[in-house]
Design a protein around this motif. Structure first.
Motif, short mmCIF file in Angstrom:
data_model
loop_
_atom_site.label_atom_id
_atom_site.label_comp_id
_atom_site.label_asym_id
_atom_site.label_seq_id
_atom_site.Cartn_x
_atom_site.Cartn_y
_atom_site.Cartn_z
N UNK A 426 49.67 56.15 30.26
CA UNK A 426 50.49 57.25 29.74
C UNK A 426 51.85 57.25 30.41
N UNK A 427 52.84 57.73 29.68
CA UNK A 427 54.16 57.92 30.25
C UNK A 427 54.21 59.27 30.95
N UNK A 428 55.09 59.43 31.92
CA UNK A 428 55.20 60.74 32.60
C UNK A 428 55.83 61.77 31.69
N UNK A 429 55.52 63.05 31.93
CA UNK A 429 56.10 64.15 31.17
C UNK A 429 56.33 65.32 32.10
N UNK A 430 57.15 66.26 31.66
CA UNK A 430 57.43 67.46 32.44
C UNK A 430 56.71 68.66 31.83
N UNK A 431 56.33 69.58 32.66
CA UNK A 431 55.60 70.76 32.21
C UNK A 431 56.39 71.56 31.19
N UNK A 432 57.72 71.56 31.33
CA UNK A 432 58.56 72.35 30.43
C UNK A 432 58.55 71.82 29.01
N UNK A 433 58.13 70.54 28.85
CA UNK A 433 58.10 69.94 27.52
C UNK A 433 56.78 70.16 26.79
N UNK A 434 55.79 70.66 27.50
CA UNK A 434 54.47 70.86 26.91
C UNK A 434 54.38 72.23 26.28
N UNK A 435 54.01 72.25 25.01
CA UNK A 435 53.91 73.52 24.29
C UNK A 435 52.76 74.35 24.84
N UNK A 436 53.01 75.62 25.04
CA UNK A 436 51.95 76.51 25.53
C UNK A 436 50.91 76.73 24.45
N UNK A 437 49.67 76.71 24.86
CA UNK A 437 48.58 76.91 23.89
C UNK A 437 48.51 78.37 23.50
N UNK A 438 48.32 78.59 22.21
CA UNK A 438 48.19 79.97 21.72
C UNK A 438 46.79 80.12 21.14
N UNK A 439 45.99 81.05 21.65
CA UNK A 439 44.63 81.16 21.14
C UNK A 439 44.61 81.57 19.68
N UNK A 440 43.65 81.01 18.95
CA UNK A 440 43.48 81.40 17.55
C UNK A 440 42.99 82.83 17.45
N UNK A 441 43.45 83.54 16.46
CA UNK A 441 43.05 84.93 16.29
C UNK A 441 41.63 85.01 15.73
N UNK A 442 40.90 86.05 16.04
CA UNK A 442 39.54 86.16 15.54
C UNK A 442 39.51 86.23 14.02
N UNK A 443 38.40 85.77 13.42
CA UNK A 443 38.33 85.64 11.97
C UNK A 443 38.19 86.97 11.24
N UNK A 444 37.96 88.08 11.95
CA UNK A 444 37.85 89.37 11.28
C UNK A 444 39.06 90.25 11.58
N UNK A 445 40.20 89.66 11.94
CA UNK A 445 41.39 90.42 12.32
C UNK A 445 42.10 91.01 11.11
N UNK A 446 42.86 92.10 11.37
CA UNK A 446 43.72 92.72 10.36
C UNK A 446 45.12 92.80 10.93
N UNK A 447 46.12 92.82 10.02
CA UNK A 447 47.52 92.78 10.45
C UNK A 447 48.19 94.14 10.26
N UNK A 448 49.11 94.43 11.18
CA UNK A 448 49.95 95.63 11.09
C UNK A 448 51.36 95.18 10.74
N UNK A 449 51.86 95.65 9.59
CA UNK A 449 53.17 95.22 9.12
C UNK A 449 54.30 96.15 9.57
N UNK A 450 53.94 97.18 10.31
CA UNK A 450 54.97 98.12 10.77
C UNK A 450 55.66 98.85 9.63
N UNK A 451 54.92 99.14 8.55
CA UNK A 451 55.46 99.89 7.43
C UNK A 451 56.25 99.05 6.44
#
Length: 576
Positions: A426-451
């Motif tokens: 592997x080639x070296x990389x910097x932490x700043x270049x690695x995308x932060x993981x975002x957890x998937x939302x639960x499958x029974x979620x609902x959204x708030x559109x703020x009106x």
């Protein structure tokens, strides 16, 4: 006359002559490409120089004529001639004899029946060597011609015969090259058709599977009687298993077709390995076995490489180890590999080579079984006792490892336990270049559109897929419209101005990619477009994103993937 001892020339009887004419036309010498013409012109010039003659020809003898495919001649009657009738052909004598013909003076030779026809063209001294195929057919002659009587020497005869053989060798090599080009073109065409077939099969298989998995997830989120909940669980598990089998078969086919490429991105190796271990923790706990991850303290954290293929290799190897281990445990160990050069795919760079070791305390492997482990569709005795596999997981893993510059090695003492290991650079990389993981939302979620009203256009030629997406999002107050093809989608989008379009790609009338381009180019504030497709290849994903889509979701999908994408692209809030 002289004659090569290693060739047998067939007498010019009618049946044999037909074969000779057929061989002449199959040789391709009567229809030379410009690049080939230069090669034969080189030979005629060389004959003129070496034998010191004013005229040299390569003459092919057909059924009723001789054709000059190359000539080195001064200005004169021969300059404009491209061939003659056989009555005026000395090369016909060579074909009939099947050997070199030498004539000191055509005006005095008994072999020449009509010497007068050669006066105007200045053909007096003649030396011709046969152009003979491997099958013994004489196609014509390489000729040296003098405009005065000529006593041909043995050395000159040997030179001409050697060059005639060289010309035929050149011809055979050119024919083989043409055949190889033809075979290569046919192979490329076959691979193209195979890729198209795989793409179509992927689309046709993934669409119904998408409905089965999607609706079983929806049912699982409702209150059900225990027996019905168990039935839904079985449906979902079976569909996911079928999804795995389809992926394995398609992945192997892609590898065989040569459409798998190496991608490169920055990633965190510890997080990747931890995610793989977490995937199988529940299965390991259910079997009461230990599943551990060990890291050498000298291992770097951040690196660049094809993390998706590394992940797939680890999933296959760790998954197999957990599957076949009933007591004891499984360990994934990652360490710096100082014994291997720090390079990948022949590249020279400052990097790190890591060694991945997956060991288990399951049943051992016999030497004969190890020899067959990485053969597609082959299962060991132990594997045969655990139904449900395709026999492709290890084969795919080995292909991926080799594509990345490594090789998986399997070892086992025989009775208990086995170890699979491989090393990758592997080639070296910097932490700043690695995308932060975002957890998937639960499958029974609902959204708030703020009106703010949110409008979604669902585009798919299959009604079930449209119903599935509407049902998944029914807990949130989206305003929906549907379209069964790209043309209808363009009309609705331009008139209705949706916030988001969930776009299938392969559809009749107008495909999703063309529709996306039209929508994006014709609207002042174009909507976000998410491709929701059964296309399986990575190259399809790249093509679709390059074509204007803002995100890509492959069918069959988990409902959480849909929610996560909407949350990310529309900046709406999840109601827990």
């Amino acid at each position: 006359m002289t004659f090569p001892e290693d060739l047998k020339v067939q007498p010019d009887i009618p049946d044999i002559n037909e074969c000779r004419i057929e061989a002449l036309h199959e040789s391709g010498l009567l229809r030379l490409a410009s690049s080939d013409q230069a090669i034969y012109d080189y030979y005629t010039r060389l004959v003129s120089d070496l034998l010191e003659v004013p005229v040299s020809l390569i003459s092919l003898v057909d059924s009723d004529r001789q054709v000059f495919i190359s000539k080195c001649v001064p200005d004169g009657p021969l300059k404009s001639l491209n061939g003659t009738c056989l009555r005026k052909s000395l090369c016909k004598l060579v074909v009939d004899a099947g050997a070199t013909v030498k004539i000191t003076n055509t005006q005095e030779s008994e072999a020449v029946s009509e010497p007068g026809v050669f006066v105007d063209t200045g053909i007096i001294g003649y030396l011709g060597s046969p152009l003979i195929t491997n099958e013994g057919h004489v196609l014509g002659a390489l000729c040296a011609i003098d405009q005065m009587p000529r006593q041909w020497t043995a050395k000159e005869i040997l030179i001409l015969e050697a060059m005639a053989r060289s010309i035929m060798l050149e011809c055979r090599l050119r024919l083989k090259g043409n055949k190889l080009e033809e075979l290569n073109a046919r192979l490329e065409s076959a691979l193209h058709h195979k890729s198209d077939f795989l793409a179509n099969m992927s689309h046709e298989l993934r669409n119904p599977l998408n409905a089965v998995i999607g609706f079983s997830q929806i049912l699982a989120n409702h209150e059900l009687q225990p027996t019905l909940r168990e039935a839904v669980g079985i449906i979902n598990a079976s569909a996911n298993h079928l999804h795995t089998l389809i992926n394995d078969v398609l992945e192997m086919s892609k590898i065989d077709s040569g459409v798998v490429e190496v991608a490169e991105e920055d990633f965190e190796i510890r997080r990747l390995a931890g995610d793989v271990i977490e995937m199988f923790q529940l299965s390991a706990a259910g079997k009461d076995i230990l599943l551990e991850l060990e890291f050498n303290s000298e291992c770097p954290t951040w690196m660049s490489g094809d993390c998706q293929k590394v992940r797939q290799i680890l999933i296959n190897l760790v998954g197999n180890a957990v599957k076949f281990t009933d007591r004891g445990g499984v360990t994934l160990r990652i360490e710096d590999d100082e014994m291997e050069p720090s390079c990948r795919l022949g590249e020279s760079h400052q990097g790190t080579r890591l060694r991945f070791v997956i060991s288990d305390t399951g049943p051992g492997l016999e030497k004969e079984e190890i020899d067959w482990l990485f053969v597609p569709f082959h299962q060991t005795k132990t594997g045969a006792k655990h139904p449900g596999g395709t026999g492709l997981g290890l084969a795919i893993s080995q292909k991926f490892a080799q594509l990345l510059g490594g090789n998986i090695i399997a070892e086992s003492p025989g009775k208990e336990g086995s170890t699979f290991s491989f090393s990758l650079g592997f080639k070296p990389a910097e932490a700043s270049h690695v995308k932060a993981a975002k957890p998937l939302l639960p499958s029974n979620g609902r959204f708030d559109f703020g009106g703010v009203e949110r409008k979604i256009l669902i585009v798919d030629d299959i009604r079930v897929n449209r119903v599935l997406l509407k049902t998944l999002l029914s807990d949130s107050p989206f305003d929906f419209k549907e379209a069964e093809n790209g043309a209808v989608a363009v009309e609705i989008a331009q008139a209705w101005c949706p916030d988001l379009i969930l776009m299938d790609i392969k559809m009749p009338v107008m495909n999703g990619l063309d529709a996306t381009r039209m929508i994006k180019s014709s609207m002042a504030n174009p909507p976000v477009v998410v491709a929701v497709t059964g296309n399986a290849f990575d190259v399809d994903r790249e093509r679709i994103l390059a074509g204007g889509c803002d995100a890509f979701i492959r069918k069959p999908y988990q409902s959480s993937e849909i929610f996560d994408t909407i949350d990310r692209l529309l900046s709406v809030s999840l109601i827990s």
